[in-house]
Design an enzyme around this catalytic site. Structure first.
Site, PDB file in Angstrom:
ATOM      1  N   GLU A 289      77.435 -30.906  38.057  1.00  0.00           N
ATOM      2  CA  GLU A 289      76.041 -31.047  38.354  1.00  0.00           C
ATOM      3  C   GLU A 289      74.996 -29.979  38.115  1.00  0.00           C
ATOM      4  OE1 GLU A 289      76.053 -34.593  41.838  1.00  0.00           O
ATOM      5  OE2 GLU A 289      75.750 -32.362  42.579  1.00  0.00           O
TER       6      GLU A 289
ATOM      7  N   CYS B 130      84.239 -24.691  43.469  1.00  0.00           N
ATOM      8  CA  CYS B 130      84.125 -23.396  43.731  1.00  0.00           C
ATOM      9  C   CYS B 130      85.457 -23.010  44.747  1.00  0.00           C
ATOM     10  CB  CYS B 130      82.727 -23.058  44.320  1.00  0.00           C
ATOM     11  SG  CYS B 130      82.815 -20.891  44.657  1.00  0.00           S
TER      12      CYS B 130
ATOM     13  N   GLY C 138      79.802 -23.077  41.771  1.00  0.00           N
ATOM     14  CA  GLY C 138      80.597 -22.240  41.176  1.00  0.00           C
ATOM     15  C   GLY C 138      80.341 -20.718  41.676  1.00  0.00           C
TER      16      GLY C 138
ATOM     17  N   SER D  27      73.782 -15.442  40.256  1.00  0.00           N
ATOM     18  CA  SER D  27      73.980 -15.327  41.727  1.00  0.00           C
ATOM     19  C   SER D  27      75.374 -15.170  42.116  1.00  0.00           C
ATOM     20  CB  SER D  27      73.398 -16.346  42.231  1.00  0.00           C
ATOM     21  OG  SER D  27      73.333 -16.266  43.801  1.00  0.00           O
TER      22      SER D  27
ATOM     23  N   SER E 252      74.281 -13.323  47.407  1.00  0.00           N
ATOM     24  CA  SER E 252      74.341 -14.173  48.504  1.00  0.00           C
ATOM     25  C   SER E 252      74.729 -13.378  49.537  1.00  0.00           C
ATOM     26  CB  SER E 252      74.911 -15.334  48.277  1.00  0.00           C
ATOM     27  OG  SER E 252      74.630 -16.262  47.237  1.00  0.00           O
TER      28      SER E 252
ATOM     29  N   CYS F 114      69.884 -26.057  46.900  1.00  0.00           N
ATOM     30  CA  CYS F 114      70.994 -25.146  46.845  1.00  0.00           C
ATOM     31  C   CYS F 114      72.275 -25.739  47.973  1.00  0.00           C
ATOM     32  CB  CYS F 114      70.507 -23.782  47.564  1.00  0.00           C
ATOM     33  SG  CYS F 114      69.470 -22.854  46.488  1.00  0.00           S
TER      34      CYS F 114
HETATM   35  N1  SAH Z   1      78.313 -18.731  43.844  1.00  0.00           N
HETATM   36  C1  SAH Z   1      77.171 -18.091  43.819  1.00  0.00           C
HETATM   37  C2  SAH Z   1      76.100 -19.214  43.058  1.00  0.00           C
HETATM   38  C3  SAH Z   1      76.018 -20.577  43.505  1.00  0.00           C
HETATM   39  S1  SAH Z   1      75.505 -20.955  45.125  1.00  0.00           S
HETATM   40  C4  SAH Z   1      76.449 -17.562  45.184  1.00  0.00           C
HETATM   41  O1  SAH Z   1      77.105 -18.252  46.067  1.00  0.00           O
HETATM   42  O2  SAH Z   1      75.678 -17.083  44.927  1.00  0.00           O
HETATM   43  C5  SAH Z   1      73.405 -20.611  45.080  1.00  0.00           C
HETATM   44  C6  SAH Z   1      72.988 -20.244  46.359  1.00  0.00           C
HETATM   45  O3  SAH Z   1      72.846 -21.422  47.092  1.00  0.00           O
HETATM   46  C7  SAH Z   1      73.700 -19.285  47.019  1.00  0.00           C
HETATM   47  O4  SAH Z   1      72.862 -18.288  47.586  1.00  0.00           O
HETATM   48  C8  SAH Z   1      74.386 -19.885  48.214  1.00  0.00           C
HETATM   49  O5  SAH Z   1      74.728 -18.925  49.229  1.00  0.00           O
HETATM   50  C9  SAH Z   1      73.205 -20.942  48.389  1.00  0.00           C
HETATM   51  N2  SAH Z   1      73.690 -21.993  49.418  1.00  0.00           N
HETATM   52  C10 SAH Z   1      75.030 -22.664  49.663  1.00  0.00           C
HETATM   53  N3  SAH Z   1      74.822 -23.482  50.284  1.00  0.00           N
HETATM   54  C11 SAH Z   1      73.697 -23.583  50.775  1.00  0.00           C
HETATM   55  C12 SAH Z   1      72.978 -24.552  51.806  1.00  0.00           C
HETATM   56  N4  SAH Z   1      73.676 -25.547  52.478  1.00  0.00           N
HETATM   57  N5  SAH Z   1      71.796 -24.246  52.005  1.00  0.00           N
HETATM   58  C13 SAH Z   1      71.042 -23.364  51.307  1.00  0.00           C
HETATM   59  N6  SAH Z   1      71.600 -22.464  50.408  1.00  0.00           N
HETATM   60  C14 SAH Z   1      73.042 -22.617  50.288  1.00  0.00           C
HETATM   61 FE1  SF4 Z   2      80.995 -20.680  45.955  1.00  0.00          FE
HETATM   62 FE2  SF4 Z   2      78.281 -19.769  45.977  1.00  0.00          FE
HETATM   63 FE3  SF4 Z   2      78.995 -22.357  47.283  1.00  0.00          FE
HETATM   64 FE4  SF4 Z   2      80.064 -19.874  48.325  1.00  0.00          FE
HETATM   65  S1  SF4 Z   2      77.828 -20.481  48.270  1.00  0.00           S
HETATM   66  S2  SF4 Z   2      81.119 -21.800  48.117  1.00  0.00           S
HETATM   67  S3  SF4 Z   2      80.374 -18.847  46.210  1.00  0.00           S
HETATM   68  S4  SF4 Z   2      78.966 -21.827  45.237  1.00  0.00           S
END
Ligand code: SAH
Ligand code: SF4
Length: 354
Positions: free
Chosen positions: A103, A123, A170, A202, A225, A344
């Site tokens: 997506e 991921c 990812g 990120s 993150s 996100c």
């Molecule tokens: N894997 C990378 C990039 C993809 S996730 C990473 O983790 O940084 C993109 C962002 O969305 C990250 O900051 C992640 O922590 C956040 N994220 C994941 N699940 C979320 C949720 N349920 N609510 C808000 N942000 C979330």
């Molecule tokens: Fe993967 Fe980023 Fe989701 Fe963590 S927040 S599971 S690193 S996509």
């Protein structure tokens, strides 16, 4: 010509023409007896104009177009579904030639268009609050597959893309080379020409990759993150990066700032009773205050089946104020497309698993 050194052999699966380097494409065209300017013409079609078929390349002679489509593939992304949010955000479910689904999201604001792309299908990092993490890793994407997502969204909106974030599915630092190659192509004048500062990667905090990234010459933006500056909480929330301690992350981010002079962003999704307590806020302030840092407070987006609840807006405001008191700039990220599960952490790789 069939057995020419630089052309693929008959019967093998055709390579995407964009997987060739400039040198390889030049050699392949020379083998086809073509003049050198054809290389530039083809590069313009595939990278700038986003052609999805050799037939689109109207300034190439027809026999050459036919020969190229025998020898090479081009693109191969199919739109399986598209949802439009009430705020204008569009989420796409796209399928690659091998059947892998991902997506990606397009977010318009006035004349701007931000695109959020996936670097992997699924991921492997298993963050407890993330829908992508819950499904595991299907496979990493190659650079062209990442680039194609941006081209797809650009075509659908019919406007220029002004920024790209690798914040979809990812962990891009577990797919470093392809992610960087895609970012370079998005940045290149012969690609989409998007300014490096407007391309953000990120990561959940893969230390060796952050170190490597510090040495890249481009001014790409880095987001980390964080989600907790307390080791025990972070271990529980982000098991995939347990082996990299917060102390180590702190040090490597210091090196990143020293080396690049650029300000990294820390993402922090507020989870009620988990990482929004006074202790957690104190630890976050300590982690950021003596470093160049921008904190992005994210409202936790709903993930079906998750036990976590978002914190209140008032608590988010308190985090921003308290960070400001210690000299750290923080903003609250406006969620986009939450009504279509495009925000996100809500991206998944299979429609069937919804
Ligand atoms: N894997 C990378 C990039 C993809 S996730 C990473 O983790 O940084 C993109 C962002 O969305 C990250 O900051 C992640 O922590 C956040 N994220 C994941 N699940 C979320 C949720 N349920 N609510 C808000 N942000 C979330
Ligand atoms: Fe993967 Fe980023 Fe989701 Fe963590 S927040 S599971 S690193 S996509």
């Amino acid at each position: 010509m069939q057995d020419a050194r630089n052309l693929p052999t008959e019967g093998t699966t055709p390579t995407d023409v964009r997987a060739l380097t400039h040198g390889q494409l030049s050699e392949a065209l020379a083998d086809l007896g073509q003049p050198p300017f054809r290389v530039r013409q083809i590069e313009e079609w595939v990278w700038e104009k986003g052609a999805t078929s050799f037939d689109d390349m109207t300034n190439l002679p027809k026999p050459l177009r036919a020969r190229l489509s025998e020898l090479f593939s081009l693109g191969g992304i199919t739109q399986v579904a598209r949802q439009v949010s009430e705020d204008g955000t569009r989420k796409y479910l796209l399928r690659y030639a091998d059947g892998t689904d991902i997506e990606c999201v397009g977010m318009p604001t006035g004349s701007k268009l931000a695109v959020c792309v996936s670097s992997q299908a699924g991921c492997a990092m298993g963050c407890a609050f993330c829908a992508t993490g819950a499904l595991g890793l299907t496979r990493s994407l190659d650079a062209v597959e990442i680039y194609d997502q941006v081209m797809h969204v650009r075509k659908d909106f019919g406007t220029r893309v002004t920024s790209v974030v690798l914040m979809g599915q990812g962990e891009p630092f577990m797919n470093y080379d392809a992610s960087l190659a895609a970012m370079r192509k998005l940045n290149a004048p012969e690609g989409l020409g998007i300014g490096a500062r407007h391309i953000t990667i990120s990561t959940c905090g893969i230390i060796p990759a952050i170190r490597r990234f510090s040495n890249e010459p481009e001014q790409f933006t880095l987001a980390v993150s964080l989600h907790s500056a307390v080791q025990r909480t972070r271990n529980a929330l982000m098991p995939g990066v347990r082996k990299y301690s917060l102390q180590h992350l702190y040090e490597v981010m210091g090196e990143y700032v020293d080396r690049t002079g650029r300000r990294p962003t820390y993402e922090y999704a507020l989870i009620r009773g988990v990482n929004d307590t006074e202790d957690e806020l104190g630890a976050l302030c300590a982690f950021c205050q003596d470093n160049l840092a921008h904190v992005n407070i994210i409202r936790l987006n709903e993930v079906k089946g998750s036990r976590f609840q978002p914190s209140s807006d008032a608590r988010a405001g308190e985090f921003v104020r308290r960070l400001a008191n210690v000299g750290v700039e923080a903003t609250i990220r406006q969620p986009r497309g939450a009504d279509i599960d495009a925000a996100c952490g809500q991206l998944r790789q299979r429609t069937s698993k919804r």
